[in-house]
Design a protein around this motif. Sequence first.
Motif, PDB file in Angstrom:
ATOM      1  N   ASP A  18       0.779  -1.057  -0.047  1.00 30.00           N
ATOM      2  CA  ASP A  18       0.018  -0.001  -0.061  1.00 30.00           C
ATOM      3  C   ASP A  18       0.928   1.175   0.152  1.00 30.00           C
ATOM      4  O   ASP A  18       0.172   2.265   0.121  1.00 30.00           O
ATOM      5  N   PHE A  19       1.984   1.091  -0.125  1.00 30.05           N
ATOM      6  CA  PHE A  19       3.130   2.337  -0.379  1.00 30.05           C
ATOM      7  C   PHE A  19       3.481   2.691   1.231  1.00 30.05           C
ATOM      8  O   PHE A  19       3.817   4.159   1.096  1.00 30.05           O
ATOM      9  N   ARG A  20       2.996   2.423   2.273  1.00 28.16           N
ATOM     10  CA  ARG A  20       3.470   2.959   3.398  1.00 28.16           C
ATOM     11  C   ARG A  20       4.577   2.022   4.072  1.00 28.16           C
ATOM     12  O   ARG A  20       4.632   0.843   3.669  1.00 28.16           O
ATOM     13  N   PRO A  21       5.508   2.623   4.582  1.00 24.50           N
ATOM     14  CA  PRO A  21       6.826   1.950   5.292  1.00 24.50           C
ATOM     15  C   PRO A  21       6.285   0.949   6.094  1.00 24.50           C
ATOM     16  O   PRO A  21       5.174   0.878   6.830  1.00 24.50           O
ATOM     17  N   LEU A  22       7.035  -0.121   5.870  1.00 29.83           N
ATOM     18  CA  LEU A  22       6.710  -1.299   6.994  1.00 29.83           C
ATOM     19  C   LEU A  22       6.874  -0.987   8.261  1.00 29.83           C
ATOM     20  O   LEU A  22       6.156  -1.423   9.106  1.00 29.83           O
ATOM     21  N   SER A  23       7.722  -0.153   8.599  1.00 34.09           N
ATOM     22  CA  SER A  23       8.056   0.456  10.100  1.00 34.09           C
ATOM     23  C   SER A  23       8.688   1.768   9.770  1.00 34.09           C
ATOM     24  O   SER A  23       9.459   1.895   9.001  1.00 34.09           O
ATOM     25  N   TYR A  24       8.505   2.640  10.885  1.00 30.62           N
ATOM     26  CA  TYR A  24       9.032   3.953  10.893  1.00 30.62           C
ATOM     27  C   TYR A  24      10.090   3.792  11.510  1.00 30.62           C
ATOM     28  O   TYR A  24      11.094   4.409  11.426  1.00 30.62           O
ATOM     29  N   TYR A  25      10.194   3.260  12.873  1.00 30.03           N
ATOM     30  CA  TYR A  25      11.176   3.194  13.815  1.00 30.03           C
ATOM     31  C   TYR A  25      11.546   1.659  14.369  1.00 30.03           C
ATOM     32  O   TYR A  25      10.622   1.479  15.243  1.00 30.03           O
ATOM     33  N   PRO A  26      12.372   1.141  13.896  1.00 31.72           N
ATOM     34  CA  PRO A  26      13.574   1.338  13.094  1.00 31.72           C
ATOM     35  C   PRO A  26      12.988   1.689  11.592  1.00 31.72           C
ATOM     36  O   PRO A  26      12.070   0.764  11.259  1.00 31.72           O
ATOM     37  N   LEU A  27      13.328   2.473  10.796  1.00 29.43           N
ATOM     38  CA  LEU A  27      12.913   2.671   9.355  1.00 29.43           C
ATOM     39  C   LEU A  27      13.104   1.376   8.610  1.00 29.43           C
ATOM     40  O   LEU A  27      14.121   0.618   8.928  1.00 29.43           O
ATOM     41  N   ARG A  89       7.727   4.207  23.023  1.00 34.77           N
ATOM     42  CA  ARG A  89       6.324   4.825  23.762  1.00 34.77           C
ATOM     43  C   ARG A  89       6.660   6.099  24.478  1.00 34.77           C
ATOM     44  O   ARG A  89       5.953   7.036  24.474  1.00 34.77           O
ATOM     45  N   ASP A  90       7.894   6.204  25.257  1.00 31.33           N
ATOM     46  CA  ASP A  90       7.937   6.970  26.196  1.00 31.33           C
ATOM     47  C   ASP A  90       8.900   8.072  25.639  1.00 31.33           C
ATOM     48  O   ASP A  90       9.616   9.040  26.348  1.00 31.33           O
ATOM     49  N   ARG A  91       9.218   8.023  24.285  1.00 24.53           N
ATOM     50  CA  ARG A  91       9.818   9.217  23.344  1.00 24.53           C
ATOM     51  C   ARG A  91      11.305   9.344  23.915  1.00 24.53           C
ATOM     52  O   ARG A  91      11.598  10.431  23.628  1.00 24.53           O
ATOM     53  N   PHE A  92      11.967   8.215  24.277  1.00 26.41           N
ATOM     54  CA  PHE A  92      13.273   8.429  24.623  1.00 26.41           C
ATOM     55  C   PHE A  92      13.590   9.465  25.805  1.00 26.41           C
ATOM     56  O   PHE A  92      14.764   9.830  25.513  1.00 26.41           O
ATOM     57  N   ALA A  93      12.697   9.248  26.600  1.00 30.61           N
ATOM     58  CA  ALA A  93      12.918  10.479  27.688  1.00 30.61           C
ATOM     59  C   ALA A  93      12.644   9.460  29.165  1.00 30.61           C
ATOM     60  O   ALA A  93      11.859   8.983  29.224  1.00 30.61           O
ATOM     61  N   HIS A 158       4.366   4.325  15.717  1.00 33.82           N
ATOM     62  CA  HIS A 158       4.678   5.066  14.557  1.00 33.82           C
ATOM     63  C   HIS A 158       4.928   6.336  14.525  1.00 33.82           C
ATOM     64  O   HIS A 158       5.693   7.028  14.145  1.00 33.82           O
ATOM     65  N   ARG A 159       3.758   6.982  15.276  1.00 33.92           N
ATOM     66  CA  ARG A 159       3.811   8.361  15.590  1.00 33.92           C
ATOM     67  C   ARG A 159       4.896   8.885  16.049  1.00 33.92           C
ATOM     68  O   ARG A 159       5.671   9.757  15.718  1.00 33.92           O
TER      69      ARG A 159
END
Length: 185
Positions: A18-27, A89-93, A158-159
């Motif tokens: 569907d042309f979306r990345p399989l994963s964003y992080y890790p890309l 989830r915790d945004r690396f903080a 993903h967000r």
Amino acid sequence: MNAHVSQGSWPVLVLNADFRPLSYYPLSLWSWQDAIKAVFLDRVNIVAHYDQAVRSPTLEMQLPSVVSLKSFVKPTTHPAFTRFNVFLRDRFACQYCGSPEDLTFDHIIPRSKGGQTTWENVVAACSPCNLRKGNLTPAQSKMFPRQTAFAPTVHQLHRNGRLFPPNYLHDSWLDYLYWDTELDP
């Protein structure tokens, strides 16, 4: 399916059907070698190329920069409970002081006091805060996480992943990674 590749090694962005990345992080990246193998096995379509080519005695081929899978891979609905996903989830903080340095994870209710290793009881914590909190409950230590621990969705991870782009993003990838960003007039 994710390869850790450096800028000089011609990484290839892998998109689902569907042309979306399989994963964003890790890309979701493959090495150029894996991408070319997938092309010859007829598993992917080439969407974009680098200006670089590879040659054999009988063939010259531009290196792909973006490929899409021919078959749709259904994304998982429940992310795995891993240290990395807790940090994401915790945004690396640190959830106690906000520091991004020297992260580990902390059981909000210590295991010795019946706390379990679950999404709802584990948060990212820097080592100094983790040591300071020790084997105490939040009330005993007077240390409370900045946000309530929760089981994230894949969408939430993903967000958050989009907030931490990799060091290298090829121009040909941008249309597939940041379609929800504001466009230039």
